[in-house]
Design a protein around this motif. Structure first.
Motif, mmCIF file in Angstrom:
data_model
loop_
_atom_site.group_PDB
_atom_site.id
_atom_site.type_symbol
_atom_site.label_atom_id
_atom_site.label_comp_id
_atom_site.label_asym_id
_atom_site.label_seq_id
_atom_site.Cartn_x
_atom_site.Cartn_y
_atom_site.Cartn_z
ATOM 1 N N TYR A 95 31.624 38.068 35.262
ATOM 2 C CA TYR A 95 32.026 36.717 34.472
ATOM 3 C C TYR A 95 30.687 36.432 33.759
ATOM 4 N N ARG A 124 35.397 36.786 31.049
ATOM 5 C CA ARG A 124 35.368 38.054 31.874
ATOM 6 C C ARG A 124 34.702 38.896 30.781
ATOM 7 N N ALA A 177 40.771 39.352 44.210
ATOM 8 C CA ALA A 177 41.753 38.948 43.285
ATOM 9 C C ALA A 177 43.209 38.992 43.772
ATOM 10 N N ILE A 182 38.890 34.684 42.027
ATOM 11 C CA ILE A 182 37.890 35.394 41.457
ATOM 12 C C ILE A 182 36.417 35.586 41.916
ATOM 13 N N ALA A 214 41.793 31.903 41.065
ATOM 14 C CA ALA A 214 42.218 32.524 39.794
ATOM 15 C C ALA A 214 43.233 31.780 39.282
ATOM 16 N N TRP A 217 41.347 29.490 36.687
ATOM 17 C CA TRP A 217 40.464 30.008 35.657
ATOM 18 C C TRP A 217 40.799 29.736 34.095
#
Length: 274
Positions: A95, A124, A177, A182, A214, A217
């Motif tokens: 990322y 990402r 994940a 993440i 996650a 995000w």
């Protein structure tokens, strides 16, 4: 035992034919050790790293024992093999964030790896990339290219460093994940155990990696983190010039930081921190 090295966070002792690597509760940001400790930080880093070393049991690593250490270092020390360390910080990025983001905004690339235009903070990347840096004894590490690593270590070693780094990052990120985390990027270190390229130091910890929830995000802004980015952000907000000495950390920031380290450990491992 003989104390042979004090790093920003870890201390190294010589004990016979092996070494004792001890993680302290010190916290460093922008290569400066802050004067305030984070309770349990050393133990949390050690236990998380130990968990990952077992997860990557097929990758040669420096661990001799996680329990055969002097009583005063129990829980935060490990017995390890002495390695001849490779003078490259091996960084994998999935990322766009941190110094990688700044380098991308300046040049459109990171460590010579050209990225698509128009990427935002937290985006990402099309695929994980290997973005090595120097391993500075003092001051800040600097980005280098893969060709620089080839020039320093030879093509075969450079390719193995890149392969190991991306493999560990990718496998670790896939596991995390599944736990709702993440892993945005990570830093790894390798050394030689005889002629065997070996993973050393720490692996996928809250000090060496960026962990994000996650479900929160959202590219285009700073992400909530489970790592020492929280302390970096606080230190920056004080107006500190990033030169020694660093500022004292308030009690509420200490408590919140410790909780983030605990949260990262529990989410990644599935274990409850005792």
């Amino acid at each position: 035992m003989k104390h042979i090295h004090a790093g920003k966070v870890r201390d190294l002792y010589e004990d016979g034919d092996s070494l004792i690597l001890v993680a302290s509760d010190r916290v460093s940001v922008y290569d400066v050790v802050l004067p305030t400790r984070i309770p349990d930080k050393g133990a949390l880093l050690t236990k998380l790293s130990d968990w990952w070393f077992e997860f990557f049991a097929d990758v040669p690593n420096h661990i001799v024992s996680t329990t055969d250490v002097p009583a005063e270092f129990a829980g935060r020390g490990v017995r390890v093999k002495p390695l001849k360390m490779v003078a490259v910080e091996c960084i994998a990025r999935g990322y766009l964030v941190g110094s990688g983001l700044k380098e991308y905004q300046r040049t459109g690339a990171i460590s010579g790896v050209t990225l698509p235009p128009g990427l935002r903070e937290g985006d990402r990347l099309p695929e994980p990339i290997f973005t090595p840096t120097t391993k500075a004894a003092e001051g800040h590490d600097e980005f280098i290219t893969f060709d620089d690593v080839i020039a320093q270590e030879g093509r075969e070693v450079a390719e193995r460093l890149r392969e190991f780094t991306l493999e560990i990052y990718t496998r670790g990120a896939e596991h995390a994940a599944g736990r709702g985390v993440i892993i945005a990027d990570t830093k790894l270190e390798f050394g030689w155990d005889g002629d065997v390229l070996t993973l050393g130091d720490e692996v996928l910890t809250s000090d060496s990696s960026r962990f994000w929830p996650a479900d929160e995000w959202e590219p285009g802004r700073a992400q909530r983190s489970f790592d020492k980015q929280f302390v970096r952000d606080w230190a920056t907000s004080t107006g500190w010039d990033k030169e020694p000495p660093g500022p004292e950390i308030p009690a509420e920031v200490v408590a919140a930081t410790r909780q983030k380290y605990v949260e990262a450990y529990e989410l990644v491992t599935g274990d409850t921190w005792e």
